[in-house]
Write an enzyme that holds these catalytic residues in place. Structure first.
Site, short mmCIF file in Angstrom:
data_model
loop_
_atom_site.label_atom_id
_atom_site.label_comp_id
_atom_site.label_asym_id
_atom_site.label_seq_id
_atom_site.Cartn_x
_atom_site.Cartn_y
_atom_site.Cartn_z
CE LYS A 1 -62.33 94.23 -13.60
NZ LYS A 1 -62.13 95.20 -14.67
CE LYS B 1 -55.12 91.17 -11.19
NZ LYS B 1 -56.01 91.41 -12.33
CE LYS C 1 -59.00 97.93 -11.55
NZ LYS C 1 -59.07 98.20 -12.94
P1 TYM Z 1 -56.09 97.36 -16.46
O1 TYM Z 1 -56.43 98.80 -16.48
O2 TYM Z 1 -56.72 96.49 -15.41
O3 TYM Z 1 -54.53 97.16 -16.34
C1 TYM Z 1 -53.64 97.85 -17.19
C2 TYM Z 1 -52.45 96.97 -17.53
O4 TYM Z 1 -51.76 96.57 -16.34
C3 TYM Z 1 -51.59 95.15 -16.32
N1 TYM Z 1 -51.64 94.68 -14.92
C4 TYM Z 1 -50.70 93.91 -14.37
N2 TYM Z 1 -49.57 93.38 -14.86
C5 TYM Z 1 -48.80 92.64 -14.02
N3 TYM Z 1 -49.14 92.39 -12.72
C6 TYM Z 1 -50.28 92.90 -12.19
N4 TYM Z 1 -50.59 92.68 -10.92
C7 TYM Z 1 -51.12 93.70 -13.02
N5 TYM Z 1 -52.30 94.36 -12.83
C8 TYM Z 1 -52.60 94.94 -14.01
C9 TYM Z 1 -52.76 94.63 -17.12
O5 TYM Z 1 -52.50 93.33 -17.61
C10 TYM Z 1 -52.86 95.65 -18.22
O6 TYM Z 1 -51.93 95.37 -19.25
N6 TYM Z 1 -58.78 95.34 -20.10
C11 TYM Z 1 -57.62 96.16 -19.85
C12 TYM Z 1 -57.67 97.52 -20.51
C13 TYM Z 1 -57.89 97.51 -21.98
C14 TYM Z 1 -56.95 97.12 -22.96
C15 TYM Z 1 -57.58 97.32 -24.21
C16 TYM Z 1 -55.66 96.61 -22.89
C17 TYM Z 1 -59.01 97.93 -22.62
N7 TYM Z 1 -58.82 97.80 -23.95
C18 TYM Z 1 -56.94 97.03 -25.43
C19 TYM Z 1 -55.00 96.31 -24.10
C20 TYM Z 1 -55.63 96.51 -25.33
C21 TYM Z 1 -57.54 96.38 -18.35
O7 TYM Z 1 -58.53 96.36 -17.64
O8 TYM Z 1 -56.33 96.72 -17.91
#
Ligand code: TYM
Length: 346
Positions: free
Chosen positions: A115, A207, A210
């Protein structure tokens, strides 16, 4: 080891419209977990501001992600649904964990490197400390299981390291305050299913994300039927027919991805998909995939629109969820303060 009652926690950043990776890797599985677990689902708005967010867009995105959770099937009565910034204990515990986590641990985080890119000096301090706040999100509720996509694996390992170090550093105080041999659980990541890592429709080695500049790389949860059809039709494939066995997907990332997406949407295994479509050309398979995706996503899309027509009701639900989350968070934080040795009002 002290025993912890099972509890699920997970969250998504309100930085964008949710895409199929978010849905299949996480949200769809969250909905299913409500059947068997006590669940807390968070819109992690404090994580979102680790990179610049236009304030009006952020407000809109918080409501949109909340609507997406509910439209997909998260029940705000059964589960706790809230936005992170309304429960200030996330930041408080995050600070304590900043003092537990080691620089060396954070330096290994690959997502920060991705990032921040080349201009690392210019990344926010928050972006660097992001995984520490994530550990606080989870451990504030002593969550035992966290359903996420594969890209979060390293962050969850860090969460376990932080819990372990806190438990060890404060072992005497934890025991003295009646918490046995550990205050925080070693949370289990729940990463799995055929769509734990959904890849870009334009490049099966990247992957679905967004941040990809091409909207054709992803299916958004707000895409209408025509857009979904166009994106699937244009999705990159190879010239061969689909194999009948999973082994035949090796070295064919685009085919593997589309089969995984189908399996995730239909709730079956990749082998089940191949048993049905083995030998078929992509044109036929893609048509079936479009039908399935539209069938599964349009009702969610429609429900999201209905919910978003009443933003005041969404805000009310978030306040209610935050009240319930805060009730748990306040207890944990008071206990943490006692363990660490802070003086507090009683
Ligand atoms: P974020 O917002 O990037 O993504 C949310 C969830 O979607 C999953 N994900 C995917 N799964 C499969 N294939 C993909 N291409 C894909 N892109 C995204 C992510 O693995 C995630 O589960 N750090 C986290 C947010 C967070 C969080 C937490 C999660 C903050 N605190 C506590 C769990 C527990 C994040 O940026 O997710």
């Amino acid at each position: 080891m002290a025993s912890f009652s099972p509890r699920v926690f997970s969250g998504m950043q309100p930085t964008h419209t949710l895409h199929l990776g978010n849905y299949l890797g996480a949200l769809k599985r969250w909905v299913q977990m409500q059947e068997s677990h006590d669940c807390i689902y968070c819109v992690v708005d404090m994580h979102a501001v680790t990179v610049w967010q236009d304030p009006a867009d952020l407000t809109r995105a918080i409501r949109e992600v909340t609507a997406a959770y509910m439209a997909a099937g998260i029940d705000p009565k059964r589960s706790i649904l809230f936005n992170q910034s309304q429960v200030s204990q996330h930041a408080e515990l995050g600070w304590i964990f900043n003092c537990v986590a080691r620089l060396g641990w954070l330096n290994r985080m690959t997502q920060f490197k991705e990032k921040a890119g080349k201009d690392r000096e210019n990344a926010s301090v928050g972006l660097y400390g992001y995984p520490v706040l994530m550990a606080a999100d989870i451990l504030l509720y002593k969550a035992t299981a966290v359903p996420v996509g594969e890209d979060q694996k390293q962050h969850l390992e860090l969460t376990r390291d932080i819990a372990q170090k806190f438990n060890t550093d404060f072992a005497a105080q934890i025991a003295a305050h009646g918490h046995g041999d550990s205050f925080f659980p070693l949370t289990e990541p729940m990463i799995g299913g055929p769509a734990a890592r959904v890849m870009s429709l334009r490049d099966g080695t990247k992957k679905m994300s967004k941040s990809d500049p091409s909207d054709y790389s992803r299916i958004n949860m707000t895409d209408d039927a025509d857009t979904i059809a166009q994106k699937v039709r244009k999705a990159k494939t190879d010239p061969d027919a689909l194999p009948s066995e999973e082994k035949g997907l090796e070295g064919r990332p685009e085919a593997d991805n589309l089969v995984g997406i189908y399996a995730g949407l239909a709730d079956i295994s990749k082998q089940d998909v191949l048993t049905r479509f083995g030998g078929a050309q992509f044109s036929g398979f893609k048509a079936a995939l479009v039908d399935l995706a539209v069938d599964k996503l349009s009702p969610i899309n429609g429900e999201m629109k209905r919910l978003l027509a009443d933003p005041a009701e969404i805000d009310r639900l978030l306040v209610d969820g935050a009240d319930r989350a805060r009730a748990i968070a306040t207890t944990t934080m008071a206990e943490v303060k006692d363990i660490v040795g802070f003086v507090r009002a009683r």
